[in-house]
Design an enzyme around this catalytic site. Structure first.
Site, PDB file in Angstrom:
ATOM      1  N   PRO A 228      -2.885   0.052  19.019  1.00 20.15           N
ATOM      2  CG  PRO A 228      -4.738  -1.264  18.528  1.00 20.15           C
ATOM      3  CD  PRO A 228      -4.029  -0.608  19.661  1.00 20.15           C
TER       4      PRO A 228
ATOM      5  CE1 TYR B  51      -4.607   3.747   9.267  1.00 21.35           C
ATOM      6  CE2 TYR B  51      -4.952   3.711  11.637  1.00 21.35           C
ATOM      7  CZ  TYR B  51      -4.313   3.233  10.520  1.00 21.35           C
ATOM      8  OH  TYR B  51      -3.380   2.231  10.643  1.00 21.35           O
TER       9      TYR B  51
ATOM     10  CE  LYS C 107       5.184   3.094  13.246  1.00 19.81           C
ATOM     11  NZ  LYS C 107       4.795   2.429  12.006  1.00 19.81           N
TER      12      LYS C 107
ATOM     13  CG  HIS D  80      -2.058  -0.927   1.179  1.00 17.04           C
ATOM     14  ND1 HIS D  80      -3.213  -0.766   1.900  1.00 17.04           N
ATOM     15  CD2 HIS D  80      -2.235  -2.054   0.449  1.00 17.04           C
ATOM     16  CE1 HIS D  80      -4.059  -1.739   1.633  1.00 17.04           C
ATOM     17  NE2 HIS D  80      -3.484  -2.551   0.754  1.00 17.04           N
TER      18      HIS D  80
ATOM     19  CE1 TYR E 131      -0.559   3.757   9.748  1.00 15.91           C
ATOM     20  CE2 TYR E 131       0.503   2.628   7.914  1.00 15.91           C
ATOM     21  CZ  TYR E 131      -0.531   2.719   8.837  1.00 15.91           C
ATOM     22  OH  TYR E 131      -1.519   1.768   8.846  1.00 15.91           O
TER      23      TYR E 131
HETATM   24  P1  RFL Z   1       3.477 -12.017  21.153  1.00 17.87           P
HETATM   25  O1  RFL Z   1       3.020 -12.049  19.755  1.00 17.87           O
HETATM   26  O2  RFL Z   1       2.499 -11.747  22.232  1.00 17.87           O
HETATM   27  O3  RFL Z   1       4.160 -13.442  21.419  1.00 17.87           O
HETATM   28  C1  RFL Z   1       4.518 -13.897  22.702  1.00 17.87           C
HETATM   29  C2  RFL Z   1       4.501 -15.408  22.720  1.00 17.87           C
HETATM   30  O4  RFL Z   1       4.954 -15.854  23.999  1.00 17.87           O
HETATM   31  C3  RFL Z   1       4.137 -16.911  24.429  1.00 17.87           C
HETATM   32  N1  RFL Z   1       4.196 -17.007  25.901  1.00 17.87           N
HETATM   33  C4  RFL Z   1       4.889 -17.943  26.566  1.00 17.87           C
HETATM   34  N2  RFL Z   1       5.638 -18.976  26.151  1.00 17.87           N
HETATM   35  C5  RFL Z   1       6.196 -19.775  27.093  1.00 17.87           C
HETATM   36  N3  RFL Z   1       6.018 -19.605  28.433  1.00 17.87           N
HETATM   37  C6  RFL Z   1       5.285 -18.568  28.894  1.00 17.87           C
HETATM   38  N4  RFL Z   1       5.097 -18.387  30.208  1.00 17.87           N
HETATM   39  C7  RFL Z   1       4.678 -17.680  27.948  1.00 17.87           C
HETATM   40  N5  RFL Z   1       3.890 -16.583  28.047  1.00 17.87           N
HETATM   41  C8  RFL Z   1       3.613 -16.185  26.801  1.00 17.87           C
HETATM   42  C9  RFL Z   1       2.768 -16.549  23.899  1.00 17.87           C
HETATM   43  O5  RFL Z   1       1.933 -17.696  23.816  1.00 17.87           O
HETATM   44  C10 RFL Z   1       3.106 -15.963  22.534  1.00 17.87           C
HETATM   45  O6  RFL Z   1       3.097 -16.947  21.511  1.00 17.87           O
HETATM   46  O7  RFL Z   1       4.672 -10.978  21.374  1.00 17.87           O
HETATM   47  P2  RFL Z   1       5.828 -10.475  20.344  1.00 17.87           P
HETATM   48  O8  RFL Z   1       6.526 -11.635  19.712  1.00 17.87           O
HETATM   49  O9  RFL Z   1       6.595  -9.474  21.108  1.00 17.87           O
HETATM   50  O10 RFL Z   1       5.050  -9.753  19.159  1.00 17.87           O
HETATM   51  C11 RFL Z   1       4.324  -8.564  19.379  1.00 17.87           C
HETATM   52  C12 RFL Z   1       3.126  -8.475  18.426  1.00 17.87           C
HETATM   53  O11 RFL Z   1       2.385  -9.685  18.500  1.00 17.87           O
HETATM   54  C13 RFL Z   1       2.225  -7.274  18.737  1.00 17.87           C
HETATM   55  O12 RFL Z   1       2.992  -6.153  19.071  1.00 17.87           O
HETATM   56  C14 RFL Z   1       1.323  -6.917  17.533  1.00 17.87           C
HETATM   57  O13 RFL Z   1       0.368  -7.922  17.289  1.00 17.87           O
HETATM   58  C15 RFL Z   1       0.603  -5.587  17.785  1.00 17.87           C
HETATM   59  N6  RFL Z   1      -0.336  -5.218  16.719  1.00 17.87           N
HETATM   60  C16 RFL Z   1       0.103  -4.654  15.545  1.00 17.87           C
HETATM   61  N7  RFL Z   1       1.413  -4.472  15.328  1.00 17.87           N
HETATM   62  C17 RFL Z   1       1.852  -3.981  14.126  1.00 17.87           C
HETATM   63  O14 RFL Z   1       3.065  -3.796  13.970  1.00 17.87           O
HETATM   64  N8  RFL Z   1       0.984  -3.676  13.085  1.00 17.87           N
HETATM   65  C18 RFL Z   1      -0.351  -3.840  13.228  1.00 17.87           C
HETATM   66  O15 RFL Z   1      -1.081  -3.597  12.274  1.00 17.87           O
HETATM   67  C19 RFL Z   1      -0.848  -4.309  14.490  1.00 17.87           C
HETATM   68  N9  RFL Z   1      -2.151  -4.507  14.666  1.00 17.87           N
HETATM   69  C20 RFL Z   1      -1.699  -5.489  16.869  1.00 17.87           C
HETATM   70  C21 RFL Z   1      -2.594  -5.107  15.816  1.00 17.87           C
HETATM   71  C22 RFL Z   1      -2.189  -6.144  18.002  1.00 17.87           C
HETATM   72  C23 RFL Z   1      -3.532  -6.398  18.119  1.00 17.87           C
HETATM   73  N10 RFL Z   1      -3.972  -7.057  19.288  1.00 17.87           N
HETATM   74  C24 RFL Z   1      -4.792  -8.206  19.261  1.00 17.87           C
HETATM   75  C25 RFL Z   1      -3.371  -6.720  20.565  1.00 17.87           C
HETATM   76  C26 RFL Z   1      -3.920  -5.383  15.922  1.00 17.87           C
HETATM   77  C27 RFL Z   1      -4.404  -6.019  17.069  1.00 17.87           C
HETATM   78  C28 RFL Z   1      -5.879  -6.277  17.104  1.00 17.87           C
HETATM   79  C1  PHB Z   2      -5.004  -4.538  10.991  1.00 22.14           C
HETATM   80  O1  PHB Z   2      -5.165  -4.743   9.769  1.00 22.14           O
HETATM   81  O2  PHB Z   2      -5.231  -5.420  11.827  1.00 22.14           O
HETATM   82  C2  PHB Z   2      -4.556  -3.207  11.466  1.00 22.14           C
HETATM   83  C3  PHB Z   2      -4.203  -2.233  10.535  1.00 22.14           C
HETATM   84  C4  PHB Z   2      -3.798  -0.986  10.979  1.00 22.14           C
HETATM   85  C5  PHB Z   2      -3.741  -0.721  12.332  1.00 22.14           C
HETATM   86  C6  PHB Z   2      -4.081  -1.699  13.270  1.00 22.14           C
HETATM   87  C7  PHB Z   2      -4.488  -2.947  12.829  1.00 22.14           C
HETATM   88  O3  PHB Z   2      -3.365   0.520  12.761  1.00 22.14           O
END
Ligand code: RFL
Ligand code: PHB
Length: 391
Positions: free
Chosen positions: A293, A201, A297, A72, A385
């Site tokens: 979110p 957004y 980032k 994008h 971004y």
């Molecule tokens: P994670 O992905 O939470 O992975 C951690 C892993 O550790 C495991 N764990 C354990 N394992 C062993 N023993 C234990 N005691 C443990 N406790 C936990 C867990 O099961 C898991 O598998 O952390 P990590 O690797 O630091 O990654 C971070 C990302 O997942 C997170 O920052 C992003 O998902 C945030 N986020 C977004 N980030 C972006 O860069 N772009 C996006 O568009 C974006 N959209 C989002 C998001 C997060 C969202 N949610 C659900 C919070 C959208 C959403 C809806």
């Molecule tokens: C997503 O597609 O899940 C998404 C995209 C942009 C954001 C957060 C989540 O800022």
């Protein structure tokens, strides 16, 4: 059992770290609480910064993303019933983003690690880390009914916000910074054609809304909600009514409806722990910091952390020089705080606050107007971004 780097957590941070270390000839073991199936099916992020895309490509795990992801070149800011496009390449010297789901990145990394003979232990119970301030830190856990002690040179805490590694740092040795927002996001996945070529957004009197995508057939939509609300209070009809109201424009834009097959509520917080190191434990990703979110980032910060950490570990194993490891926390935190700032700014500008006055609402609209009419302000949004430089 022994390894060079014990990694707790098989999220993007832990898996990518294991992959990068492998490319530098460094052995690691990843232990994960959940099953492979579960981690490969959890719906989370969707937006990858250019730097994250480049890192995945240059380390040989980007082939499927290149085929199946969507580049994008901008986003839309929608407010006052009108859409305004922010064009990334012209504002950032040619940079863009990739829409490719986090669980697809997870699948690619797990496959690459297992194919290279990497060790990922799934469904590990009761993980705990010990002797962090010695030269022989250890991870203990139950796996396949047995208690295992894993001796390491270093431990990487990649176990997310609710993990066990950060709380293992004595409280006197860490400082935490938190902001909890008075709203959450209601997220849905929908089987429908896309209604837009780029993410929208939207700022609206009734609250924020976001139109994202996963593929031409699957759309990802969010709307601001009460963080303590429950999914059961949101029948499909209410979700569509709210989305239509918040997204409609004076130009007659229409949101395509479809079958909703996933619903969930996400809390919003900003959080940082300092430092990101205690003895031979290094924290990376959500274990060390959380962003709301709105700036997309979180995953990208996790990738940036482990890139810095893998380089520091590689320098240590090549020369026994610990300087880069000593610098890890400060180097990573500089980028972390800039992403914290950007995510907080986007969140503050776009959401409705419960204690907001009409004055605050007008100021938000003035700021949005400034972003879409001043090249300087638009660059601020665009360069953050698409992602600050990784180095
Ligand atoms: P994670 O992905 O939470 O992975 C951690 C892993 O550790 C495991 N764990 C354990 N394992 C062993 N023993 C234990 N005691 C443990 N406790 C936990 C867990 O099961 C898991 O598998 O952390 P990590 O690797 O630091 O990654 C971070 C990302 O997942 C997170 O920052 C992003 O998902 C945030 N986020 C977004 N980030 C972006 O860069 N772009 C996006 O568009 C974006 N959209 C989002 C998001 C997060 C969202 N949610 C659900 C919070 C959208 C959403 C809806
Ligand atoms: C997503 O597609 O899940 C998404 C995209 C942009 C954001 C957060 C989540 O800022």
């Amino acid at each position: 059992m022994r390894t060079q780097v014990g990694i707790v957590g098989a999220g993007p941070a832990g898996l990518l770290l294991s992959h990068l270390l492998h490319l530098d000839g460094i052995d690691s073991v990843v232990i994960e609480l959940r099953s492979r199936q579960e981690i490969e099916a959890t719906i989370r992020a969707g937006v990858l910064e250019q730097g994250t895309v480049d890192l995945l490509n240059s380390t040989g795990v980007g082939a499927r993303m290149q085929r199946e992801g969507f580049v994008h070149h901008g986003i839309y800011l929608r407010f006052g019933g009108r859409s305004h496009r922010i064009d990334f390449p012209s504002l950032t010297g040619g940079r863009s983003i990739m829409v490719y789901a986090q669980h697809e990145v997870i699948k690619d990394l797990v496959a690459a690690r297992l194919e290279a003979g990497g060790k990922i232990l799934f469904e590990v119970k009761d993980a705990a880390v010990y002797d962090l301030d010695t030269r022989e830190p250890k991870v203990r856990y139950h796996h396949g009914g047995k208690l295992v002690e894993l001796e390491c040179d270093f431990i990487a805490g990649c176990d997310g916000f609710h993990g066990i590694t950060r709380p293992s740092i004595p409280s006197r040795a860490r400082r935490e910074f938190t902001r909890v927002y008075p709203f959450g996001w209601f997220g849905i996945l929908v089987e429908a054609p896309s209604s837009t070529d780029e993410l929208i957004y939207a700022h609206h009197d009734r609250g924020f809304a976001l139109v994202s995508t996963r593929s031409p057939q699957i759309q990802r939509l969010y709307l601001q909600c009460d963080p303590n609300d429950e999914v059961k209070h949101w029948p499909d009809s209410r979700i569509w009514e709210e989305l239509h109201a918040r997204l409609e424009t004076a130009e007659g834009w229409r949101l395509a409806e479809g079958r909703i097959f996933q619903k969930g509520i996400i809390a919003m917080r900003s959080f940082v722990v300092e430092p990101m190191r205690y003895g031979r434990l290094f924290l990376a990703g959500d274990a060390a910091h959380i962003v709301p979110p709105t700036g997309a980032k979180g995953l990208n910060l996790a990738a940036a952390d482990v890139r810095v950490l893998s380089k520091a570990l590689a320098a240590y194993y090549a020369t026994q020089d610990e300087q880069a490891l000593k610098d890890y926390s400060a180097t990573a935190l500089r980028r972390v705080w800039r992403a914290e700032y950007f995510s907080w700014w986007m969140t503050s500008m776009l959401h409705r606050f419960h204690d907001e006055t009409p004055f605050h609402h007008r100021v938000q609209l003035a700021e949005l107007d400034y972003v879409v009419s001043s090249r300087a302000k638009a660059i601020t949004l665009a360069e953050n971004y698409v992602g600050l430089p990784l180095a």
